[in-house]
Enzyme design. Sequence first.
Site, PDB file in Angstrom:
ATOM      1  CB  ILE A 158      -1.005   0.064   1.270  1.00  0.00           C
ATOM      2  CG1 ILE A 158      -1.982  -1.217   1.180  1.00  0.00           C
ATOM      3  CG2 ILE A 158      -1.746   1.163   1.310  1.00  0.00           C
ATOM      4  CD1 ILE A 158      -2.733  -1.233   2.422  1.00  0.00           C
ATOM      5  CG  ASP A 177       9.647  -0.406   5.229  1.00  0.00           C
ATOM      6  OD1 ASP A 177      10.112  -1.206   6.032  1.00  0.00           O
ATOM      7  OD2 ASP A 177       8.649  -0.638   4.347  1.00  0.00           O
ATOM      8  CB  THR A 235      -5.517   4.308   5.451  1.00  0.00           C
ATOM      9  OG1 THR A 235      -3.844   4.287   4.962  1.00  0.00           O
ATOM     10  CG2 THR A 235      -6.078   5.812   5.099  1.00  0.00           C
ATOM     11  NE  ARG A 237      -5.461  -3.654  11.134  1.00  0.00           N
ATOM     12  CZ  ARG A 237      -5.688  -3.935   9.790  1.00  0.00           C
ATOM     13  NH1 ARG A 237      -6.232  -2.849   9.361  1.00  0.00           N
ATOM     14  NH2 ARG A 237      -6.024  -5.140   9.436  1.00  0.00           N
ATOM     15  CG  ASP A 261     -10.422   4.106   6.701  1.00  0.00           C
ATOM     16  OD1 ASP A 261     -11.536   4.175   6.777  1.00  0.00           O
ATOM     17  OD2 ASP A 261     -10.091   2.872   6.366  1.00  0.00           O
ATOM     18  CG  HIS A 298     -11.342  -0.485   9.182  1.00  0.00           C
ATOM     19  ND1 HIS A 298     -10.625  -1.014  10.012  1.00  0.00           N
ATOM     20  CD2 HIS A 298     -10.654  -0.946   7.759  1.00  0.00           C
ATOM     21  CE1 HIS A 298      -9.384  -1.369   9.757  1.00  0.00           C
ATOM     22  NE2 HIS A 298      -9.464  -1.620   8.148  1.00  0.00           N
TER      23      HIS A 298
HETATM   24  P1  NAD Z   1       2.991  -4.829   3.689  1.00  0.00           P
HETATM   25  O1  NAD Z   1       3.239  -6.008   4.550  1.00  0.00           O
HETATM   26  O2  NAD Z   1       2.783  -5.123   2.249  1.00  0.00           O
HETATM   27  O3  NAD Z   1       3.771  -3.529   4.012  1.00  0.00           O
HETATM   28  C1  NAD Z   1       4.134  -3.123   5.313  1.00  0.00           C
HETATM   29  C2  NAD Z   1       5.542  -2.481   5.342  1.00  0.00           C
HETATM   30  O4  NAD Z   1       5.662  -1.946   6.620  1.00  0.00           O
HETATM   31  C3  NAD Z   1       6.570  -3.380   5.110  1.00  0.00           C
HETATM   32  O5  NAD Z   1       7.411  -2.695   4.092  1.00  0.00           O
HETATM   33  C4  NAD Z   1       7.119  -3.326   6.542  1.00  0.00           C
HETATM   34  O6  NAD Z   1       8.900  -3.613   6.299  1.00  0.00           O
HETATM   35  C5  NAD Z   1       6.985  -2.057   6.973  1.00  0.00           C
HETATM   36  N1  NAD Z   1       7.216  -1.766   8.164  1.00  0.00           N
HETATM   37  C6  NAD Z   1       7.161  -2.814   9.363  1.00  0.00           C
HETATM   38  N2  NAD Z   1       7.520  -2.112  10.685  1.00  0.00           N
HETATM   39  C7  NAD Z   1       7.441  -0.703  10.132  1.00  0.00           C
HETATM   40  C8  NAD Z   1       7.919   0.096  11.200  1.00  0.00           C
HETATM   41  N3  NAD Z   1       8.169   0.092  12.260  1.00  0.00           N
HETATM   42  N4  NAD Z   1       7.847   1.412  10.554  1.00  0.00           N
HETATM   43  C9  NAD Z   1       7.768   1.677   9.283  1.00  0.00           C
HETATM   44  N5  NAD Z   1       7.539   0.800   8.368  1.00  0.00           N
HETATM   45  C10 NAD Z   1       7.503  -0.630   8.973  1.00  0.00           C
HETATM   46  O7  NAD Z   1       1.650  -4.370   4.109  1.00  0.00           O
HETATM   47  P2  NAD Z   1       0.484  -3.645   3.359  1.00  0.00           P
HETATM   48  O8  NAD Z   1      -0.442  -4.801   2.612  1.00  0.00           O
HETATM   49  O9  NAD Z   1       1.036  -2.374   2.608  1.00  0.00           O
HETATM   50  O10 NAD Z   1      -0.705  -2.905   4.278  1.00  0.00           O
HETATM   51  C11 NAD Z   1       0.063  -2.004   5.467  1.00  0.00           C
HETATM   52  C12 NAD Z   1      -1.291  -1.792   6.385  1.00  0.00           C
HETATM   53  O11 NAD Z   1      -2.241  -1.134   5.960  1.00  0.00           O
HETATM   54  C13 NAD Z   1      -1.633  -3.181   7.042  1.00  0.00           C
HETATM   55  O12 NAD Z   1      -0.739  -3.797   7.883  1.00  0.00           O
HETATM   56  C14 NAD Z   1      -2.985  -2.944   7.661  1.00  0.00           C
HETATM   57  O13 NAD Z   1      -2.992  -2.809   8.991  1.00  0.00           O
HETATM   58  C15 NAD Z   1      -3.432  -1.925   6.889  1.00  0.00           C
HETATM   59  N6  NAD Z   1      -4.639  -1.959   5.974  1.00  0.00           N
HETATM   60  C16 NAD Z   1      -5.613  -1.229   6.167  1.00  0.00           C
HETATM   61  C17 NAD Z   1      -6.771  -1.223   5.254  1.00  0.00           C
HETATM   62  C18 NAD Z   1      -7.939  -0.394   5.495  1.00  0.00           C
HETATM   63  O14 NAD Z   1      -9.176  -0.737   5.030  1.00  0.00           O
HETATM   64  N7  NAD Z   1      -7.846   0.671   6.345  1.00  0.00           N
HETATM   65  C19 NAD Z   1      -6.914  -2.253   4.558  1.00  0.00           C
HETATM   66  C20 NAD Z   1      -5.756  -2.924   4.050  1.00  0.00           C
HETATM   67  C21 NAD Z   1      -4.624  -3.038   5.065  1.00  0.00           C
END
Ligand code: NAD
Length: 332
Positions: A158, A177, A235, A237, A261, A298
């Site tokens: 994302i 990251d 957006t 958690r 969100d 959300h």
């Molecule tokens: P992903 O696993 O592809 O990417 C997460 C990234 O965060 C990774 O690159 C990881 O290295 C990085 N990360 C880990 N610890 C970190 C830190 N301390 N500081 C900075 N970066 C860090 O996940 P994604 O698919 O991109 O999703 C990201 C988040 O979005 C999910 O964990 C979920 O909580 C949230 N999400 C929200 C919705 C919504 O409807 N609001 C929907 C889907 C996902």
Amino acid sequence: MNIAVFSTKPYDRRFLEAANQNLGQNQHHFSFFEPQLNPETAILAQKHDAVCAFVNDVLDAPTLRILAENGVHFIAMRCAGFNNVDLGVARELGIGVGRVPAYSPFAVAEHATALILSLNRKIHRAYNRVREGNFALEGLLGFDLHGKVVGVVGTGKIGLCFVKIMLGFGCRVLCYDPFPSPELAELDVEVVELPKLLSQSDIVSLHCPLFPETHHLINAQTLAQMKRGAFLINTSRGGLVNTRAAIEALRSGQLGALGLDVYEEEASLFFEDRSDQLLHDDVFARLLAFQNVIVTGHQAFFTREALENIAATTVNNLNDWQNGRGGRNLVI
Ligand code: NAD
């Protein structure tokens, strides 16, 4: 397999049934339950092989023990995050956990962008004004997004998508990251440490998962490191942001605007129509009192494409588990 689906909404049922029909004669049997999964409702899963759960279901040790006692051996999360599952206990009980790691990163990244644009150009205020015949512009002044510095915390699926959208607006993008996406090397962005990102960004958007280490990543100290008047967008958690600290920062003007969100206490609020109830969450009520705060419930994931992908992947995960294939979407 027999699958008990919890926290079911009409759209979950519609998309899961459509994905299941594609299996023809090998269809699973879904029982759809509206209640959230928690220790009180877990008994509904008796006589089922698996449960299908969502972001605010409570998959703690007591729930997992009741599920295991009643024959459940697989949890199909119909979302990406799994912070609400006690993985240690699930492992101990021999329950597998699958998830949908990616369904539409575009949906969430685009929603983060919508929050930025709405907060900046005050669309929520303009909408109400025009409906009441008030066409005054005072109070609606925004800024060009072009040329602003956007800090992206978390550059996974994302975050990366969001980076590309911000580059499209002509923003300077800073990324933090611990494991930056390799794709960033091909983009015109700077990978920096968090303090630099916070102190230089006009807008900070959170796209990292909620882990114990990232809980309240945004707190009084990190808010104080941000540029005065910067926007914060979450957006990801709710637990990433200390809401009380964010409210104090909004009150002092340190935070210029807040787009959420997700909310740390959303489990008792979101996904239900509570319009005829009193709001008992005082912190949430204070958030809603600010003109420069927009909260959506959300819904960032909520696009047609995302729901189709979620349902298809969930059904595939169930097939893989049934056929003894671990599958790449297994968390444990
Ligand atoms: P992903 O696993 O592809 O990417 C997460 C990234 O965060 C990774 O690159 C990881 O290295 C990085 N990360 C880990 N610890 C970190 C830190 N301390 N500081 C900075 N970066 C860090 O996940 P994604 O698919 O991109 O999703 C990201 C988040 O979005 C999910 O964990 C979920 O909580 C949230 N999400 C929200 C919705 C919504 O409807 N609001 C929907 C889907 C996902």
